[in-house]
Design a protein around this motif. Structure first.
Motif, mmCIF file in Angstrom:
data_model
loop_
_atom_site.group_PDB
_atom_site.id
_atom_site.type_symbol
_atom_site.label_atom_id
_atom_site.label_comp_id
_atom_site.label_asym_id
_atom_site.label_seq_id
_atom_site.Cartn_x
_atom_site.Cartn_y
_atom_site.Cartn_z
ATOM 1 N N ILE B 21 0.928 -1.494 -0.084
ATOM 2 C CA ILE B 21 -0.325 -0.088 -0.126
ATOM 3 C C ILE B 21 0.671 1.904 0.223
ATOM 4 O O ILE B 21 0.771 2.610 -0.970
ATOM 5 N N ASP B 22 1.904 1.593 0.870
ATOM 6 C CA ASP B 22 2.579 2.484 0.911
ATOM 7 C C ASP B 22 3.410 2.508 -0.499
ATOM 8 O O ASP B 22 4.125 4.199 -0.372
ATOM 9 N N LEU B 63 -6.061 -0.494 -4.540
ATOM 10 C CA LEU B 63 -6.174 0.841 -4.740
ATOM 11 C C LEU B 63 -7.899 1.499 -3.637
ATOM 12 O O LEU B 63 -7.476 1.672 -3.213
ATOM 13 N N GLY B 64 -8.196 0.044 -3.616
ATOM 14 C CA GLY B 64 -8.901 0.552 -2.263
ATOM 15 C C GLY B 64 -8.384 0.669 -1.196
ATOM 16 O O GLY B 64 -9.127 1.073 -0.234
ATOM 17 N N ALA B 65 -7.654 -0.382 -1.073
ATOM 18 C CA ALA B 65 -6.560 -0.013 0.301
ATOM 19 C C ALA B 65 -6.419 0.982 0.711
ATOM 20 O O ALA B 65 -6.337 2.391 1.457
ATOM 21 N N ALA B 67 -7.230 4.307 -1.385
ATOM 22 C CA ALA B 67 -9.181 5.290 -0.678
ATOM 23 C C ALA B 67 -9.114 4.782 0.619
ATOM 24 O O ALA B 67 -9.062 5.935 1.667
ATOM 25 N N ARG B 68 -8.827 3.602 1.014
ATOM 26 C CA ARG B 68 -9.378 3.359 3.009
ATOM 27 C C ARG B 68 -8.453 4.555 3.839
ATOM 28 O O ARG B 68 -9.259 5.212 4.275
ATOM 29 N N GLN B 69 -7.404 4.029 3.414
ATOM 30 C CA GLN B 69 -6.245 4.854 4.221
ATOM 31 C C GLN B 69 -6.588 6.233 3.845
ATOM 32 O O GLN B 69 -6.150 7.188 4.758
ATOM 33 N N GLY B 70 -6.616 6.933 2.890
ATOM 34 C CA GLY B 70 -7.086 8.335 2.469
ATOM 35 C C GLY B 70 -8.496 8.811 3.045
ATOM 36 O O GLY B 70 -8.208 9.598 3.924
ATOM 37 N N PHE B 71 -9.419 8.323 3.797
ATOM 38 C CA PHE B 71 -11.084 9.026 4.423
ATOM 39 C C PHE B 71 -10.003 8.391 5.474
ATOM 40 O O PHE B 71 -10.481 9.292 6.139
ATOM 41 N N ASN B 121 -13.586 1.802 -11.544
ATOM 42 C CA ASN B 121 -12.419 1.208 -10.443
ATOM 43 C C ASN B 121 -13.621 0.161 -9.921
ATOM 44 O O ASN B 121 -14.347 1.089 -8.924
ATOM 45 N N SER B 122 -13.687 -0.948 -9.853
ATOM 46 C CA SER B 122 -14.020 -1.875 -9.816
ATOM 47 C C SER B 122 -13.475 -2.028 -7.957
ATOM 48 O O SER B 122 -14.247 -2.787 -7.056
ATOM 49 N N TYR B 123 -12.519 -1.417 -7.347
ATOM 50 C CA TYR B 123 -12.490 -1.167 -6.041
ATOM 51 C C TYR B 123 -12.971 -0.162 -5.457
ATOM 52 O O TYR B 123 -12.889 -0.444 -3.937
ATOM 53 N N PHE B 124 -14.367 0.158 -5.317
ATOM 54 C CA PHE B 124 -15.181 0.846 -5.370
ATOM 55 C C PHE B 124 -16.247 -0.433 -4.559
ATOM 56 O O PHE B 124 -17.498 -0.415 -4.746
#
Lengths: 208, 208
Positions: B21-22, B63-65, B67-71, B121-124
């Motif tokens: 992720i990083d 990418l989903g991970a 995004a989650r970290q971003g939120f 983007n199917s990561y949503f």
DNA sequence: AAAATAATGTTGACAGTGTAAACATTATTT
DNA sequence: AAATAATGTTTACACTGTCAACATTATTTT
């Protein structure tokens, strides 16, 4: 000189340039921007996978053409709506914003190409800079007229245009990318919401 | 059971999940979302090109991970700013919006992943639906408190949150994608502009 | 402790991608 | 008619995401 009234039959294929742009749009509409590939475009257009390179520098160049066409369509639609309206300039202001969102909703693929990430998409030439795009000049002009007639508060019209633009762009993006809370929202409810949001926020631009 | 206070040294590599992720974020920040490839991530993380598949279903899952970290980060930053402020609830409202834009400006790559196109983007996952994201709950709560105290006009708080959100999202997107007219705008000017746009439009939400 | 199993990592393969070079064909100009 | 420019095709390359087969190491079970 053959067939001057219709140049659709030129050289080998028959102006591929135009066909490629249209085909690109078709595919984008059906499958999204992400799955667009040069080879798919070429195949559907009935040419070999390298043929597009005789008409466009690279894949980005096609997207640039798509974006340009999008801005054209947007301008025409907005002008048409304003011409049809019987309201005053303040109504024109509202119409321009709503029309903007409508375009995005009706042509989401087109819209996304038009507003992609500048840094990542090299198809954004100077010609596509916001300052030089007629739709934004139109918006700014409307605002200036409203200001002259005291329908909007004073202030830098460029900045106010930007504010107005932020709302409609934001709402449009959230809408077409499906980031709106969708608890039982049908098409009609969404249009009401859209209208309400824009008008509410635009009221922040009215005179004190 | 070994080393419970620090699980950074697990199995073969040392929790690759986190590292991937990083690393993804690093590459996105340097080279943009478009040039992000699984193989680059793997190479930089020092593993073979297929190793990530033991930790993520596919590229989108990474990418989903992200995004989650971003939120998460966005929420923490916003809460911190509000806690530091000495103003009333209306100020909190303004701060939440400005803080939102600041996050986008400071972490544009992160932000783009968080607000990519849902359909493409199917990561949503459902977990990333706006209704279930704490930052938006926070915004709505602030609005409700303001309404109770008569600081904002009455109306469906969800809808008002959406309006507020549209502005900041729109401005943020235009800003980070470089779609703002940039005639002699330095960093300072941009921040003023940002403040002015948000406050002006938010004033459309004040009581009559 | 030894054996069985699960977790993790590697290698090799495949179809698909953008793009360039070499070649082929057709239209236009000379 | 010959020369040249415009357009299209084929082949090739490096890169992508993903899968299957295999290898290794940690964990669990016996």
């Amino acid at each position: 000189m053959t067939d001057t009234k219709n140049q659709s039959q030129s050289y080998h294929h028959g102006n591929l340039t135009r066909v490629l742009i249209d085909t690109a749009l078709e595919i984008i509409s059906e499958q999204g921007t992400k799955d667009l590939s040069l080879r798919k475009i070429a195949k559907r257009a009935g040419v070999s996978h390298a043929a597009p390179y005789r008409h466009f520098k690279d894949k980005n160049a096609i997207l640039g053409a798509v974006a340009r066409q999008g801005f054209d369509m947007m301008l025409r639609q907005t002008e048409k709506r304003i011409a049809k309206s019987k309201g005053n300039e303040l109504d024109h202001f509202a119409i321009s914003g709503l029309s903007y969102i409508n375009f995005a909703v009706n042509y989401p693929a087109h819209y996304r190409v038009m507003f992609g990430t500048r840094a990542e998409n090299s198809y954004f030439s100077d010609e596509l800079k916001p300052e030089s795009i007629p739709v934004f000049k139109l918006l700014r002009d409307i605002i200036m007229v409203c200001q002259e007639k005291g329908l909007l508060k004073t202030g830098d019209p460029q900045e106010m245009a930007l504010a107005a633009w932020s709302i409609v762009h934001g709402f449009a993006m959230l809408r077409i990318d499906h980031h709106l809370p969708d608890q039982g929202m049908d098409e009609k409810k969404l249009r009401e919401l859209q209208r309400s949001v824009v008008l509410t926020l635009y009221s922040g631009l009215r005179p004190e």
